[in-house]
Design a protein around this motif. Structure first.
Motif, PDB file in Angstrom:
ATOM      1  N   SER A  36       2.439  39.790 -24.227  1.00 33.75           N
ATOM      2  CA  SER A  36       3.601  38.915 -24.413  1.00 33.75           C
ATOM      3  C   SER A  36       3.276  37.542 -23.833  1.00 33.75           C
ATOM      4  N   ARG A  37       3.955  36.521 -24.320  1.00 34.35           N
ATOM      5  CA  ARG A  37       3.668  35.138 -23.945  1.00 34.35           C
ATOM      6  C   ARG A  37       4.014  34.912 -22.486  1.00 34.35           C
ATOM      7  N   GLN A  38       3.036  34.472 -21.719  1.00 30.95           N
ATOM      8  CA  GLN A  38       3.250  34.141 -20.311  1.00 30.95           C
ATOM      9  C   GLN A  38       3.033  32.641 -20.151  1.00 30.95           C
ATOM     10  N   PHE A  39       3.776  32.024 -19.255  1.00 23.38           N
ATOM     11  CA  PHE A  39       3.624  30.595 -19.037  1.00 23.38           C
ATOM     12  C   PHE A  39       2.932  30.363 -17.715  1.00 23.38           C
ATOM     13  N   GLY A  40       1.613  30.229 -17.787  1.00 26.67           N
ATOM     14  CA  GLY A  40       0.816  29.944 -16.611  1.00 26.67           C
ATOM     15  C   GLY A  40       0.158  28.608 -16.834  1.00 26.67           C
ATOM     16  N   PRO A  41      -1.183  28.624 -17.010  1.00 29.49           N
ATOM     17  CA  PRO A  41      -1.895  27.365 -17.187  1.00 29.49           C
ATOM     18  C   PRO A  41      -1.535  26.651 -18.494  1.00 29.49           C
ATOM     19  N   GLU A  42      -1.159  27.409 -19.519  1.00 31.12           N
ATOM     20  CA  GLU A  42      -0.790  26.787 -20.796  1.00 31.12           C
ATOM     21  C   GLU A  42       0.647  26.290 -20.737  1.00 31.12           C
ATOM     22  N   PRO A  43       0.895  25.009 -21.004  1.00 34.78           N
ATOM     23  CA  PRO A  43       2.285  24.551 -21.006  1.00 34.78           C
ATOM     24  C   PRO A  43       3.078  25.138 -22.172  1.00 34.78           C
ATOM     25  N   ALA A  44       4.368  25.320 -21.975  1.00 38.63           N
ATOM     26  CA  ALA A  44       5.248  25.779 -23.041  1.00 38.63           C
ATOM     27  C   ALA A  44       5.377  24.662 -24.075  1.00 38.63           C
ATOM     28  N   GLN A  45       5.362  25.031 -25.341  1.00 40.82           N
ATOM     29  CA  GLN A  45       5.502  24.066 -26.436  1.00 40.82           C
ATOM     30  C   GLN A  45       6.954  24.102 -26.915  1.00 40.82           C
ATOM     31  N   LEU A  46       7.670  23.002 -26.709  1.00 36.90           N
ATOM     32  CA  LEU A  46       9.085  22.947 -27.068  1.00 36.90           C
ATOM     33  C   LEU A  46       9.310  21.886 -28.130  1.00 36.90           C
ATOM     34  N   LEU A  47      10.160  22.217 -29.084  1.00 36.49           N
ATOM     35  CA  LEU A  47      10.560  21.235 -30.092  1.00 36.49           C
ATOM     36  C   LEU A  47      12.047  20.973 -29.917  1.00 36.49           C
ATOM     37  N   LEU A  48      12.388  19.717 -29.656  1.00 43.91           N
ATOM     38  CA  LEU A  48      13.780  19.283 -29.550  1.00 43.91           C
ATOM     39  C   LEU A  48      14.140  18.542 -30.835  1.00 43.91           C
ATOM     40  N   VAL A  49      15.168  19.029 -31.532  1.00 41.78           N
ATOM     41  CA  VAL A  49      15.632  18.382 -32.760  1.00 41.78           C
ATOM     42  C   VAL A  49      16.975  17.750 -32.422  1.00 41.78           C
ATOM     43  N   GLU A  50      16.958  16.444 -32.163  1.00 42.73           N
ATOM     44  CA  GLU A  50      18.119  15.747 -31.608  1.00 42.73           C
ATOM     45  C   GLU A  50      18.086  14.288 -32.026  1.00 42.73           C
ATOM     46  N   ASP A  51      19.211  13.785 -32.566  1.00 48.76           N
ATOM     47  CA  ASP A  51      19.248  12.385 -33.011  1.00 48.76           C
ATOM     48  C   ASP A  51      19.898  11.447 -32.005  1.00 48.76           C
ATOM     49  N   ASN A  52      20.471  11.974 -30.924  1.00 42.90           N
ATOM     50  CA  ASN A  52      21.128  11.126 -29.931  1.00 42.90           C
ATOM     51  C   ASN A  52      20.125  10.761 -28.837  1.00 42.90           C
ATOM     52  N   PRO A  53      19.735   9.468 -28.742  1.00 43.27           N
ATOM     53  CA  PRO A  53      18.720   9.057 -27.759  1.00 43.27           C
ATOM     54  C   PRO A  53      19.126   9.389 -26.314  1.00 43.27           C
ATOM     55  N   GLY A  54      20.408   9.313 -26.015  1.00 36.72           N
ATOM     56  CA  GLY A  54      20.876   9.642 -24.669  1.00 36.72           C
ATOM     57  C   GLY A  54      20.644  11.104 -24.323  1.00 36.72           C
ATOM     58  N   ASP A  55      20.917  11.993 -25.289  1.00 38.66           N
ATOM     59  CA  ASP A  55      20.704  13.421 -25.061  1.00 38.66           C
ATOM     60  C   ASP A  55      19.207  13.752 -24.985  1.00 38.66           C
ATOM     61  N   VAL A  56      18.396  13.038 -25.755  1.00 40.49           N
ATOM     62  CA  VAL A  56      16.942  13.217 -25.675  1.00 40.49           C
ATOM     63  C   VAL A  56      16.475  12.850 -24.270  1.00 40.49           C
ATOM     64  N   ARG A  57      16.949  11.701 -23.762  1.00 42.79           N
ATOM     65  CA  ARG A  57      16.565  11.239 -22.430  1.00 42.79           C
ATOM     66  C   ARG A  57      16.971  12.241 -21.356  1.00 42.79           C
ATOM     67  N   LEU A  58      18.206  12.746 -21.441  1.00 42.08           N
ATOM     68  CA  LEU A  58      18.685  13.720 -20.463  1.00 42.08           C
ATOM     69  C   LEU A  58      17.893  15.029 -20.517  1.00 42.08           C
ATOM     70  N   THR A  59      17.555  15.466 -21.721  1.00 37.93           N
ATOM     71  CA  THR A  59      16.780  16.697 -21.877  1.00 37.93           C
ATOM     72  C   THR A  59      15.400  16.529 -21.264  1.00 37.93           C
ATOM     73  N   LYS A  60      14.765  15.376 -21.536  1.00 35.19           N
ATOM     74  CA  LYS A  60      13.444  15.102 -20.954  1.00 35.19           C
ATOM     75  C   LYS A  60      13.534  15.092 -19.430  1.00 35.19           C
ATOM     76  N   GLU A  61      14.565  14.461 -18.909  1.00 36.27           N
ATOM     77  CA  GLU A  61      14.766  14.388 -17.454  1.00 36.27           C
ATOM     78  C   GLU A  61      14.931  15.793 -16.864  1.00 36.27           C
ATOM     79  N   ALA A  62      15.716  16.618 -17.520  1.00 43.89           N
ATOM     80  CA  ALA A  62      15.945  17.979 -17.034  1.00 43.89           C
ATOM     81  C   ALA A  62      14.646  18.779 -17.001  1.00 43.89           C
ATOM     82  N   PHE A  63      13.843  18.669 -18.044  1.00 45.18           N
ATOM     83  CA  PHE A  63      12.585  19.403 -18.077  1.00 45.18           C
ATOM     84  C   PHE A  63      11.587  18.849 -17.062  1.00 45.18           C
ATOM     85  N   LYS A  64      11.653  17.531 -16.818  1.00 44.83           N
ATOM     86  CA  LYS A  64      10.760  16.924 -15.824  1.00 44.83           C
ATOM     87  C   LYS A  64      11.062  17.482 -14.435  1.00 44.83           C
ATOM     88  N   GLN A  65      12.349  17.713 -14.160  1.00 46.42           N
ATOM     89  CA  GLN A  65      12.762  18.242 -12.858  1.00 46.42           C
ATOM     90  C   GLN A  65      12.508  19.744 -12.733  1.00 46.42           C
TER      91      GLN A  65
END
Length: 154
Positions: free
Chosen positions: A4-33
């Protein structure tokens, strides 16, 4: 050894489908934290999402996402259409799709699950709550849930 998929050295590959730049920014910030290393790819409409997933045009070298965050209210092709096409495709249907949208309408929730969304999250209006929601989602999906094995997802 588990396949099963484990998240160790390989980063998780996520696709965000979002047209609101503010929500994109917040999502990026959340994942950064967050604690999970990830590569977050962003497309802003349903047509682009399908091009990315089918690896067409400028997305010929796109990775296969481990998880898709999908807004419903998108320009050109809406999230429901993307979800329907994705779940009808034999090679793409096993990718978990999380609907992340501002809609609280019961019919949108019902329809998303009918189209085989894996989860439905309503975006909080407050930016701090939005970040908390994304971080809770990240912890759940990448620490608790087992994702499909690689060989069944290629």
């Amino acid at each position: 050894m588990s396949n099963s998929r484990q998240f160790g050295p390989e980063p998780a590959q996520l696709l965000l489908v979002e047209d609101n730049p503010g929500d994109v920014r917040l999502t990026k910030e959340a994942f950064k934290q967050g604690r999970i290393e990830n590569d977050l790819y962003v497309v802003s409409d349903g047509n682009e999402a399908l091009e990315f997933l089918h690896r067409r045009g400028e997305y010929a070298d796109a990775p296969r996402p481990d998880l898709i965050l999908l807004d419903l209210n998108l320009p050109r092709k809406d999230g429901e259409d993307v979800l329907e096409e994705l779940k009808d495709h034999p090679e793409l249907r096993s990718i978990p799709v999380i609907v992340l949208t501002s809609s609280r309408a019961e019919e949108d929730v019902v329809r998303s699950y009918e189209l085989h969304a894996n989860a439905y999250l309503t975006k909080p209006v407050d930016p701090d709550e939005f970040i908390e929601t994304v971080r809770a989602f990240e912890k759940f999906w990448f620490s608790v849930v087992r994702l499909p094995p690689e060989d069944e997802r290629s």
